[in-house]
Write an enzyme that holds these catalytic residues in place. Structure first.
Site, PDB file in Angstrom:
ATOM      1  N   LYS A   1      72.449 102.780   2.234  1.00  0.00           N
ATOM      2  CA  LYS A   1      71.490 102.728   1.124  1.00  0.00           C
ATOM      3  C   LYS A   1      70.723 104.053   1.037  1.00  0.00           C
ATOM      4  CE  LYS A   1      67.821 100.997  -1.242  1.00  0.00           C
ATOM      5  NZ  LYS A   1      66.742 101.535  -0.464  1.00  0.00           N
TER       6      LYS A   1
ATOM      7  N   ARG B   1      61.008  97.865  -0.089  1.00  0.00           N
ATOM      8  CA  ARG B   1      60.122  98.122  -1.225  1.00  0.00           C
ATOM      9  C   ARG B   1      60.357  97.135  -2.377  1.00  0.00           C
ATOM     10  NH1 ARG B   1      60.849 103.748   0.758  1.00  0.00           N
ATOM     11  NH2 ARG B   1      58.768 104.480   1.302  1.00  0.00           N
TER      12      ARG B   1
ATOM     13  N   MET C   1      61.705 101.057  10.132  1.00  0.00           N
ATOM     14  CA  MET C   1      60.255 101.162   9.954  1.00  0.00           C
ATOM     15  C   MET C   1      59.672  99.756   9.796  1.00  0.00           C
ATOM     16  SD  MET C   1      59.517 104.657   7.905  1.00  0.00           S
ATOM     17  CE  MET C   1      59.812 104.020   6.271  1.00  0.00           C
TER      18      MET C   1
ATOM     19  N   GLN D   1      57.146 111.270   7.278  1.00  0.00           N
ATOM     20  CA  GLN D   1      58.157 111.251   6.218  1.00  0.00           C
ATOM     21  C   GLN D   1      57.593 110.735   4.896  1.00  0.00           C
ATOM     22  OE1 GLN D   1      60.697 108.377   8.584  1.00  0.00           O
ATOM     23  NE2 GLN D   1      61.221 107.631   6.554  1.00  0.00           N
TER      24      GLN D   1
ATOM     25  N   ALA E   1      59.246  95.830   8.399  1.00  0.00           N
ATOM     26  CA  ALA E   1      59.416  95.132   7.116  1.00  0.00           C
ATOM     27  C   ALA E   1      60.886  94.726   6.978  1.00  0.00           C
ATOM     28  CB  ALA E   1      58.964  96.001   5.945  1.00  0.00           C
ATOM     29  N   LEU E   2      61.384  94.098   8.030  1.00  0.00           N
ATOM     30  CA  LEU E   2      62.827  93.876   8.136  1.00  0.00           C
ATOM     31  C   LEU E   2      63.333  92.864   7.107  1.00  0.00           C
ATOM     32  CD1 LEU E   2      63.196  93.776  12.027  1.00  0.00           C
ATOM     33  CD2 LEU E   2      63.325  95.738  10.469  1.00  0.00           C
ATOM     34  N   HIS E   3      64.518  93.135   6.599  1.00  0.00           N
ATOM     35  CA  HIS E   3      65.184  92.216   5.676  1.00  0.00           C
ATOM     36  C   HIS E   3      66.636  92.086   6.116  1.00  0.00           C
ATOM     37  CE1 HIS E   3      66.872  95.865   4.012  1.00  0.00           C
ATOM     38  NE2 HIS E   3      65.668  96.315   3.722  1.00  0.00           N
TER      39      HIS E   3
ATOM     40  N   HIS F   1      68.599  95.140   7.366  1.00  0.00           N
ATOM     41  CA  HIS F   1      68.373  95.574   8.745  1.00  0.00           C
ATOM     42  C   HIS F   1      69.099  94.646   9.718  1.00  0.00           C
ATOM     43  CE1 HIS F   1      64.501  97.038   6.827  1.00  0.00           C
ATOM     44  NE2 HIS F   1      64.966  98.147   7.388  1.00  0.00           N
TER      45      HIS F   1
HETATM   46  O1  PAF Z   1      65.433 104.484   7.080  1.00  0.00           O
HETATM   47  C1  PAF Z   1      64.350 104.314   7.683  1.00  0.00           C
HETATM   48  O2  PAF Z   1      63.850 103.192   7.812  1.00  0.00           O
HETATM   49  C2  PAF Z   1      63.637 105.505   8.276  1.00  0.00           C
HETATM   50  O3  PAF Z   1      63.774 106.622   7.462  1.00  0.00           O
HETATM   51  C3  PAF Z   1      64.064 105.836   9.725  1.00  0.00           C
HETATM   52  C4  PAF Z   1      65.529 106.229   9.804  1.00  0.00           C
HETATM   53  C5  PAF Z   1      63.804 104.626  10.610  1.00  0.00           C
HETATM   54  C6  PAF Z   1      63.242 107.006  10.262  1.00  0.00           C
HETATM   55  O4  PAF Z   1      61.873 106.743  10.243  1.00  0.00           O
END
Ligand code: PAF
EC number: 6.3.2.1
Length: 286
Positions: A154, A192, A35, A66, A37-39, A42
């Site tokens: 995680k 977060r 989603m 979600q 906001a990479l760290h 990821h």
């Molecule tokens: O873990 C996440 O970042 C999200 O739940 C995912 C798997 C990309 C689905 O939106």
């Protein structure tokens, strides 16, 4: 040298054509759904993807279905240009950035509901969350058509939900979990964490410390109930609250267990101020 030739896709057809061309050339394709906001957590998934296959596609989509009505969808951190630079630096081959209309076109009315492993734990506190995850991940897998998809441990319950959906629906993809990356003080990396105040950031590693202490207790043969009561009190004393859950579960089915007489997982979710943190740890069988 980092490879900065990241191909950017917003539509499904050209992305599928690219993936099909890679596969026709005998190259395996790995999907890393995110989603944004990479760290570093990821980027560890991208690094793992590169170990596994020659081609890596990372998707970035902040999935509205979600998030609950009182959750952080609107304030969820978004910085696509930084994310793309990080993906290029990490050596991803392609980024897939669908918009909401691509993922949920007008009239969209299908949901993927996974029973059992979606219930309890985060499922009890975030109604509809895992259905939103399972639906969007099923779509992403169908759109990208990778050989392998990677998910961080995680979000352990999420990983099990996705495994179950893929198995039940015969989706032709291998799901792999990747161990959680942690700060030096034990705090699990999470998008977060940037919400935490300096004081909360100092308290946050207690979550991992409590899980590790329960894991040691279980390995020594202690009963889960007492360890969990002590762990909960310790979290509350450190400023966490509410502690939504702190539980020992079967590592595959997530059924409650009393002793670590099989592979188990210790899982927790707790607020620190306004920020909800989750974490989990495997416990070694005595
Ligand atoms: O873990 C996440 O970042 C999200 O739940 C995912 C798997 C990309 C689905 O939106």
């Amino acid at each position: 040298m980092s490879d900065t030739s990241l191909i950017r896709f917003e539509a499904v057809a050209p992305l599928r054509a690219q993936v099909a061309a890679w596969r026709a050339a005998g190259e395996r394709v790995v999907l890393v759904p995110t989603m944004g906001a990479l760290h570093a957590g990821h980027l560890a998934l991208v690094a793992r993807a590169r170990e596994l296959g020659r081609r890596t596609v990372a998707s970035i989509f902040v999935n509205p279905t979600q998030f609950g009505p009182t959750e952080d969808f609107s304030r969820y951190p978004r910085d696509t240009e930084t994310d793309l630079a990080l993906l290029a630096e990490a050596g991803a081959d392609a980024a897939y950035l669908p918009d909401v209309a691509t993922m949920y076109p007008p009239g969209f009315s299908t949901r993927v509901e996974v029973d059992e492993v979606s219930q309890g734990l985060c499922g009890a506190f975030r109604p509809g969350h895992f259905s939103g995850v399972a639906t969007v991940v099923t779509k992403l897998l169908n759109q990208v058509q990778p050989d392998i998809a990677l998910f961080g441990e995680k979000d352990y319950q999420q990983l099990l939900v996705i495994r179950r959906a893929v198995r039940d629906l015969d989706l032709p993809v291998e799901i792999q979990g990747v161990p959680t990356l942690r700060e030096a003080d034990g705090l699990a990396l999470s998008s977060r964490n940037r919400y935490l105040s300096p004081e909360e950031r100092r308290a946050a590693p207690r979550l991992h410390a409590v899980l590790a202490s329960i894991a040691r207790g279980l390995a020594a043969g202690a009963e889960a109930g007492l360890l969990l009561a002590e762990g909960r009190a310790e979290l509350e004393a450190a400023g966490f609250g509410p502690v939504q859950y702190l539980e020992v579960r079967d590592a595959e089915t997530l059924a409650p267990v009393e002793r670590a007489d099989r592979p188990v997982r210790i899982l927790a979710a707790a607020y620190l101020g306004r920020t909800r943190l989750i974490d989990n740890l495997a416990a070694v069988t005595p």
